[in-house]
Design a protein around this motif. Structure first.
Motif, PDB file in Angstrom:
ATOM      1  N   ASN A 131      34.249  11.459  18.205  1.00 47.34           N
ATOM      2  CA  ASN A 131      33.640  11.894  19.461  1.00 47.34           C
ATOM      3  C   ASN A 131      34.664  12.576  20.347  1.00 47.34           C
ATOM      4  N   GLY A 132      34.156  13.432  21.228  1.00 52.23           N
ATOM      5  CA  GLY A 132      34.997  14.007  22.256  1.00 52.23           C
ATOM      6  C   GLY A 132      35.834  15.149  21.783  1.00 52.23           C
ATOM      7  N   PRO A 133      36.735  15.675  22.567  1.00 54.78           N
ATOM      8  CA  PRO A 133      36.964  15.291  23.959  1.00 54.78           C
ATOM      9  C   PRO A 133      35.880  15.835  24.890  1.00 54.78           C
ATOM     10  N   VAL A 134      35.797  15.261  26.076  1.00 57.53           N
ATOM     11  CA  VAL A 134      34.758  15.647  27.029  1.00 57.53           C
ATOM     12  C   VAL A 134      35.378  16.325  28.241  1.00 57.53           C
ATOM     13  N   ALA A 135      34.515  16.905  29.085  1.00 61.43           N
ATOM     14  CA  ALA A 135      35.021  17.684  30.222  1.00 61.43           C
ATOM     15  C   ALA A 135      35.514  16.791  31.353  1.00 61.43           C
ATOM     16  N   THR A 136      34.811  15.691  31.610  1.00 56.33           N
ATOM     17  CA  THR A 136      35.287  14.751  32.623  1.00 56.33           C
ATOM     18  C   THR A 136      35.302  13.365  32.007  1.00 56.33           C
TER      19      THR A 136
ATOM     20  N   VAL B  40      41.091  12.270  25.413  1.00 55.09           N
ATOM     21  CA  VAL B  40      39.731  11.871  25.783  1.00 55.09           C
ATOM     22  C   VAL B  40      39.050  13.022  26.520  1.00 55.09           C
ATOM     23  N   VAL B  41      39.849  13.715  27.325  1.00 53.36           N
ATOM     24  CA  VAL B  41      39.330  14.796  28.160  1.00 53.36           C
ATOM     25  C   VAL B  41      39.965  16.104  27.691  1.00 53.36           C
ATOM     26  N   THR B  42      39.191  17.170  27.761  1.00 57.71           N
ATOM     27  CA  THR B  42      39.723  18.466  27.319  1.00 57.71           C
ATOM     28  C   THR B  42      40.894  18.893  28.198  1.00 57.71           C
ATOM     29  N   PRO B  43      41.910  19.477  27.620  1.00 57.29           N
ATOM     30  CA  PRO B  43      43.045  19.924  28.420  1.00 57.29           C
ATOM     31  C   PRO B  43      42.629  21.086  29.330  1.00 57.29           C
ATOM     32  N   PRO B  44      43.348  21.259  30.449  1.00 59.53           N
ATOM     33  CA  PRO B  44      42.983  22.339  31.374  1.00 59.53           C
ATOM     34  C   PRO B  44      43.160  23.706  30.712  1.00 59.53           C
ATOM     35  N   LEU B  45      42.358  24.661  31.174  1.00 59.17           N
ATOM     36  CA  LEU B  45      42.476  26.021  30.635  1.00 59.17           C
ATOM     37  C   LEU B  45      43.713  26.688  31.205  1.00 59.17           C
ATOM     38  N   ASN B  46      44.327  27.512  30.410  1.00 63.02           N
ATOM     39  CA  ASN B  46      45.458  28.266  30.947  1.00 63.02           C
ATOM     40  C   ASN B  46      44.971  29.576  31.559  1.00 63.02           C
ATOM     41  N   GLU B  47      45.923  30.362  32.042  1.00 62.46           N
ATOM     42  CA  GLU B  47      45.586  31.546  32.841  1.00 62.46           C
ATOM     43  C   GLU B  47      44.595  32.468  32.116  1.00 62.46           C
ATOM     44  N   ALA B 117      34.557  10.783  37.664  1.00 68.64           N
ATOM     45  CA  ALA B 117      35.728   9.926  37.470  1.00 68.64           C
ATOM     46  C   ALA B 117      36.982  10.800  37.496  1.00 68.64           C
ATOM     47  N   SER B 118      38.010  10.268  38.085  1.00 67.17           N
ATOM     48  CA  SER B 118      39.241  11.045  38.204  1.00 67.17           C
ATOM     49  C   SER B 118      39.973  11.101  36.864  1.00 67.17           C
ATOM     50  N   ILE B 119      40.587  12.256  36.621  1.00 66.86           N
ATOM     51  CA  ILE B 119      41.366  12.381  35.391  1.00 66.86           C
ATOM     52  C   ILE B 119      42.624  11.514  35.479  1.00 66.86           C
ATOM     53  N   GLU B 120      43.108  11.348  36.719  1.00 61.29           N
ATOM     54  CA  GLU B 120      44.267  10.489  36.917  1.00 61.29           C
ATOM     55  C   GLU B 120      43.783   9.042  37.009  1.00 61.29           C
ATOM     56  N   THR B 121      44.145   8.233  36.047  1.00 62.09           N
ATOM     57  CA  THR B 121      43.659   6.847  36.034  1.00 62.09           C
ATOM     58  C   THR B 121      44.634   5.914  36.742  1.00 62.09           C
ATOM     59  N   ASP B 122      44.230   4.658  36.854  1.00 62.27           N
ATOM     60  CA  ASP B 122      45.095   3.652  37.489  1.00 62.27           C
ATOM     61  C   ASP B 122      46.459   3.591  36.809  1.00 62.27           C
ATOM     62  N   ALA B 123      46.397   3.630  35.483  1.00 62.88           N
ATOM     63  CA  ALA B 123      47.639   3.522  34.714  1.00 62.88           C
ATOM     64  C   ALA B 123      48.576   4.688  35.035  1.00 62.88           C
ATOM     65  N   ASP B 124      47.993   5.871  35.258  1.00 63.67           N
ATOM     66  CA  ASP B 124      48.818   7.029  35.601  1.00 63.67           C
ATOM     67  C   ASP B 124      49.509   6.816  36.935  1.00 63.67           C
TER      68      ASP B 124
END
Lengths: 158, 258
Positions: A131-136, B40-47, B117-124
Motif C-alpha cells: 500500500n501507499g505512499p499517500v499524499a497526506t 508512508v507519504v509521497t515525497p514533495p515535488l521538486n521545481e 494530519a501533519s507530515i511532521e509527527t511527534d517523533a520528528d
C-alpha cells in the motif's frame, strides 16, 4: 428384484442424438455471446452531455506566442529531466543487481549448499500486496463522517 | 614453445597455490538483515515537477468541457440579471434556491475546516529516532546496537549462521531475537542482496573474520521491543555506520532523490 426393462436400441440412439444436439445448441449460444464485448460504462458518453455539447464547449483560447514558447520549452526540459531520471534508475538497478551477484558469488565460495538454498524461488512471496505512499499521512482513529463505504462497481460473470 | 609450456605450468602452479591459500583461512558466516520502512507519504515535488504539473492541469482545463457546476453557475448569473431587470417571466422557484456560488463557498469552508494530519509527527518534533512514525516521506532503515569485540557499534541486526539452517532462516531468527516477536517484516527473497566481510583483531576459534550476507526485508507492522532500535534515514545512516560497512549497505539500497 426388479427386472431390467429392455430398451429398444433405436430409442437409445435417438436419446443420445437429442442430448448431443442440446449441448451443441448451448455451445453455439455461448459462442455467440463470447463475441459480444462487455459494456464499459465509463466509455459511453451520456446523452445528456451530447445534448448540451454546444453549451459546454469552452471558448477556444489563443495562446500568446510567449506562452506557447514557454510551454514547448518546459516540455523539452521535462523530457530531459525524465531521461536523466530513467538513466539514474537503470544505473541503480544495475548497482543493486551487482551487489546481489557479488553476495551470491561469495556465498558460493563459502558453501555450495547454502548457495543452492539461496537461489530457490521464494514461494511465500507470491500473493504480494503493498500500500501507499499517500499524499497526506493517515489520521489515527479517524471516523469518516459520510456514512458507509458502498462498493458500486458491477460484477460480471465470465 | 618451451617458454610457453613453462609459463602455462607456472600459471597452473600459481592457481593451485592460490586455491590452497584461500581454502585455508576459515570464516564465520554471519547474516545481517536490512529492514526498511518504505515512505508512508509521497515525497514533495521538486521545481520542475511542480512546473510541469501546473502546465498539465492548465491544459487539462483548456481541453475539458464545462462541468454541471459551471453550467449551474452561469444559469444563476442569467437569473440574477433577469431579477435585476425585473422582467416579467422570472421563475421564482429557480431564484430562491441555493446558488452555485453558495454551494462552492460552503464546500470551501468545509475544506478549510478539515485538519489534515501533519507530515511532521511527534517523533520528528522530539527527535525520537526509535519511533517508526518519523520522517514519513523518507525510507528508514532499522539499526541496532551490537557488541563487536569490546566496542558497541550501531549496525544492521546481525547474527551467526547455525548449522542446519538456510541463510534465510537465520535472517528470520535474527529479527525475532534482536527485535522481539512483535515486529513483522516481509522478506523479499531467499537470496542475500549484499555482502561485507571483516577481520577479527585476533583469531577466534580458528576463524579469521566474518563474512556478512545481508538480507533485505520491508517493514509490515508492529514495533521492535527488546533492544534499543533506531530507525535512520539515508543521511543518518551515512553518519552512523562505519565507512566500509556503509558502502556495502548502500550498494543495495535505493537512492533517495530529495
Amino acid at each position: 428384484m426388479k427386472k431390467k426393462k429392455k430398451v429398444d436400441p433405436a430409442i437409445i440412439k435417438a436419446r443420445e442424438e437429442r442430448r448431443r444436439k442440446k449441448i451443441e445448441k448451448q455451445i453455439r449460444r455461448l459462442e455467440k455471446n463470447a463475441r459480444q464485448l462487455k459494456p464499459i460504462d465509463e466509455m459511453e458518453v451520456s446523452l445528456d452531455i451530447i445534448d448540451q455539447l454546444g453549451k459546454r464547449k469552452r471558448p477556444t483560447m489563443q495562446l500568446s506566442p510567449a506562452e506557447a514558447e514557454a510551454r514547448a520549452l518546459l516540455e523539452k526540459e521535462w523530457t530531459r529531466y525524465k531521461r536523466e531520471e530513467y538513466m539514474a534508475n537503470i544505473a541503480q538497478i544495475d548497482r543493486i543487481m551487482a551487489s546481489q551477484r557479488r553476495a551470491l558469488d561469495k556465498l558460493y565460495e563459502e558453501s555450495e549448499e547454502l548457495y543452492d538454498e539461496a537461489i530457490m524461488p521464494d514461494l511465500q512471496l507470491i500473493p504480494y500486496s503493498i500500500n501507499g505512499p499517500v499524499a497526506t499521512p493517515p489520521i489515527k482513529n479517524y471516523n469518516s463522517p459520510d456514512g458507509d463505504y458502498i462498493d458500486v462497481s458491477k460484477k460480471w460473470d465470465n | 614453445m618451451l617458454i610457453k609450456k613453462l609459463l602455462s605450468r607456472e600459471i597452473i602452479c600459481h592457481k593451485v597455490f592460490i586455491r590452497a591459500l584461500s581454502a585455508k583461512p576459515s570464516w564465520d558466516i554471519v547474516t545481517g538483515v536490512c529492514v526498511e520502512r518504505l515512505p508512508v507519504v509521497t515525497p514533495p515535488l521538486n521545481e520542475i515537477q511542480k512546473k510541469y504539473k501546473d502546465m498539465l492541469y492548465k491544459i487539462e482545463i483548456e481541453k475539458s468541457l464545462k462541468s454541471d457546476h459551471e453550467l449551474r453557475h452561469e444559469n444563476d448569473k442569467v437569473q440574477a440579471e433577469l431579477l435585476k431587470n425585473e422582467s416579467a417571466d422570472i421563475d421564482f422557484d429557480a431564484v430562491s434556491k441555493i446558488t452555485a456560488q453558495d454551494f462552492e463557498d460552503a464546500c470551501n469552508e468545509e475544506y478549510t475546516q478539515f485538519k489534515f494530519a501533519s507530515i511532521e509527527t511527534d517523533a520528528d518534533r522530539k527527535g525520537d529516532k526509535t519511533s517508526i512514525e518519523r520522517c514519513l516521506q523518507r525510507h528508514l532503515v532499522l539499526v541496532t546496537q551490537l557488541k563487536l569485540g569490546k566496542d558497541l557499534k550501531e549496525l544492521l541486526p546481525q547474527g551467526p549462521w547455525k548449522e542446519g539452517e538456510t541463510l534465510r532462516q537465520t535472517a528470520e531468527r535474527i529479527i525475532k531475537e534482536k527485535c522481539g516477536p512483535e515486529l513483522q517484516v516481509q522478506f523479499l527473497s531467499n537470496a542475500p542482496c549484499g555482502f561485507y566481510k571483516y577481520k577479527y583483531p585476533s583469531e577466534i576459534n580458528g576463524k579469521v573474520g566474518a563474512k556478512v550476507f545481508f538480507y533485505y526485508a520491508t517493514y509490515k507492522a508492529g514495533s521492535a521491543s527488546k533492544s534499543k532500535v533506531n530507525w535512520l534515514t539515508r543521511k543518518e545512516l551515512e553518519e552512523t555506520l562505519p565507512e566500509r560497512y556503509r558502502k556495502s549497505v548502500q550498494d543495495f539500497l535505493i537512492e533517495e532523490t530529495y
